[in-house]
Write an enzyme that holds these catalytic residues in place. Structure first.
Site, PDB file in Angstrom:
ATOM      1  N   ASN A  40      -2.951  10.250  32.010  1.00 50.98           N
ATOM      2  CA  ASN A  40      -1.720   9.727  31.605  1.00 50.98           C
ATOM      3  C   ASN A  40      -0.915   9.335  32.889  1.00 50.98           C
ATOM      4  O   ASN A  40      -1.505   9.585  34.072  1.00 50.98           O
ATOM      5  CB  ASN A  40      -1.142  10.904  30.832  1.00 50.98           C
ATOM      6  CG  ASN A  40      -0.838  11.998  31.578  1.00 50.98           C
ATOM      7  OD1 ASN A  40      -0.270  12.024  32.722  1.00 50.98           O
ATOM      8  ND2 ASN A  40      -1.002  13.515  31.203  1.00 50.98           N
ATOM      9  N   GLY A  48      -7.563  15.985  25.804  1.00 54.11           N
ATOM     10  CA  GLY A  48      -8.756  15.379  25.889  1.00 54.11           C
ATOM     11  C   GLY A  48      -9.377  15.282  26.964  1.00 54.11           C
ATOM     12  O   GLY A  48      -9.734  16.286  27.734  1.00 54.11           O
ATOM     13  N   VAL A  49     -10.332  14.048  27.595  1.00 54.25           N
ATOM     14  CA  VAL A  49     -10.706  13.905  28.600  1.00 54.25           C
ATOM     15  C   VAL A  49      -9.993  14.519  29.979  1.00 54.25           C
ATOM     16  O   VAL A  49     -10.705  15.026  30.944  1.00 54.25           O
ATOM     17  CB  VAL A  49     -11.327  12.454  28.903  1.00 54.25           C
ATOM     18  CG1 VAL A  49     -11.817  12.321  30.312  1.00 54.25           C
ATOM     19  CG2 VAL A  49     -12.241  12.081  27.958  1.00 54.25           C
ATOM     20  N   ASP A  50      -8.621  14.045  29.883  1.00 54.76           N
ATOM     21  CA  ASP A  50      -7.994  14.432  31.146  1.00 54.76           C
ATOM     22  C   ASP A  50      -7.809  15.849  31.228  1.00 54.76           C
ATOM     23  O   ASP A  50      -8.056  16.536  32.291  1.00 54.76           O
ATOM     24  CB  ASP A  50      -6.568  13.795  30.804  1.00 54.76           C
ATOM     25  CG  ASP A  50      -5.571  13.927  32.051  1.00 54.76           C
ATOM     26  OD1 ASP A  50      -6.175  14.063  33.340  1.00 54.76           O
ATOM     27  OD2 ASP A  50      -4.432  13.699  31.900  1.00 54.76           O
ATOM     28  N   VAL A 100      -6.479   9.893  21.342  1.00 50.32           N
ATOM     29  CA  VAL A 100      -5.327   9.820  20.580  1.00 50.32           C
ATOM     30  C   VAL A 100      -4.537   8.341  21.084  1.00 50.32           C
ATOM     31  O   VAL A 100      -3.551   8.109  20.312  1.00 50.32           O
ATOM     32  CB  VAL A 100      -4.336  11.011  21.500  1.00 50.32           C
ATOM     33  CG1 VAL A 100      -4.756  12.302  20.961  1.00 50.32           C
ATOM     34  CG2 VAL A 100      -4.024  11.092  22.963  1.00 50.32           C
ATOM     35  N   TYR A 101      -4.901   7.593  22.169  1.00 44.65           N
ATOM     36  CA  TYR A 101      -4.331   6.632  22.259  1.00 44.65           C
ATOM     37  C   TYR A 101      -4.966   5.380  21.420  1.00 44.65           C
ATOM     38  O   TYR A 101      -4.156   3.959  21.223  1.00 44.65           O
ATOM     39  CB  TYR A 101      -4.616   5.932  23.755  1.00 44.65           C
ATOM     40  CG  TYR A 101      -3.723   6.681  25.029  1.00 44.65           C
ATOM     41  CD1 TYR A 101      -3.285   7.737  24.766  1.00 44.65           C
ATOM     42  CD2 TYR A 101      -3.891   5.988  26.144  1.00 44.65           C
ATOM     43  CE1 TYR A 101      -2.339   8.335  25.628  1.00 44.65           C
ATOM     44  CE2 TYR A 101      -3.000   6.665  27.148  1.00 44.65           C
ATOM     45  CZ  TYR A 101      -2.378   7.854  26.822  1.00 44.65           C
ATOM     46  OH  TYR A 101      -1.804   8.333  27.889  1.00 44.65           O
TER      47      TYR A 101
END
Length: 177
Positions: free
Chosen positions: A24, A32-34, A124-125
């Site tokens: 982000n 998520g991945v982050d 989610v994006y």
């Protein structure tokens, strides 16, 4: 496109020079991945992210990329990039292309030979998976990146099928042209 591999697996375990984080704009971890990358890397990654000077609270604008060391990950670097929220921007395709392009160029600038990506913006994006695969593979297959070994670490059989199908279609189109 022989330098591009599609793998179902955990990006945080990729033994490559750099993994790409679908971050982000604040670059301080998230979901998520982050979140998975920050958790696997340990607190050192967050400390590295704090070294990136924010502008109005933003360390990495959408479509751009930043590089840090990788903490406890097997990679040397984490390249943080911010993909677009699909329904919130006028030209999501251009921004997603930019995220991949800037990540790959940063990898080359830092002498990386191998890089692993997630499916940027596909969580989610809300980026449509088929279009995202076409955008990502289109950028990664450019001549300027042919010396890099590029891996896509994807979660779930459906994502692997979508990305593999997009890669096969691109190979077929190239063979016809």
């Amino acid at each position: 496109m022989n330098n591009i591999s599609i793998i179902e697996g955990d990006l945080t375990k990729a033994n490559v020079d750099a993994i790409v984080n679908a971050a982000n704009p604040k670059m301080l971890g998230g979901g998520g991945v982050d979140g998975a990358i920050h958790q696997a890397a340990g607190p050192g990654l967050r400390k590295e992210c704090f070294k990136v000077e924010p502008v109005n609270g933003i360390r990495c604008p959408v479509g751009e990329a930043r590089i840090t060391s990788a903490g406890h990950l097997p990679s040397k670097y984490v390249i943080h990039t911010v993909g677009p929220v699909y329904k919130q921007v006028a030209n999501p395709r251009k921004l997603l292309e930019s995220a991949y392009l800037n990540s790959l160029r940063l990898a080359i600038e830092n002498h990386c030979q191998t890089v692993a990506f997630p499916a940027i913006s596909c969580g989610v994006y809300g980026y449509p998976h088929q279009e995202a695969a076409e955008v990502a593979l289109g950028v990664c297959s450019r001549d300027e990146f042919k010396e890099l070994q590029i891996y896509f670490y994807l979660i779930g059989n459906q994502m692997v099928e979508i990305w593999s199908g997009a890669k096969n279609n691109m190979n077929a189109d190239r063979n016809l042209g």
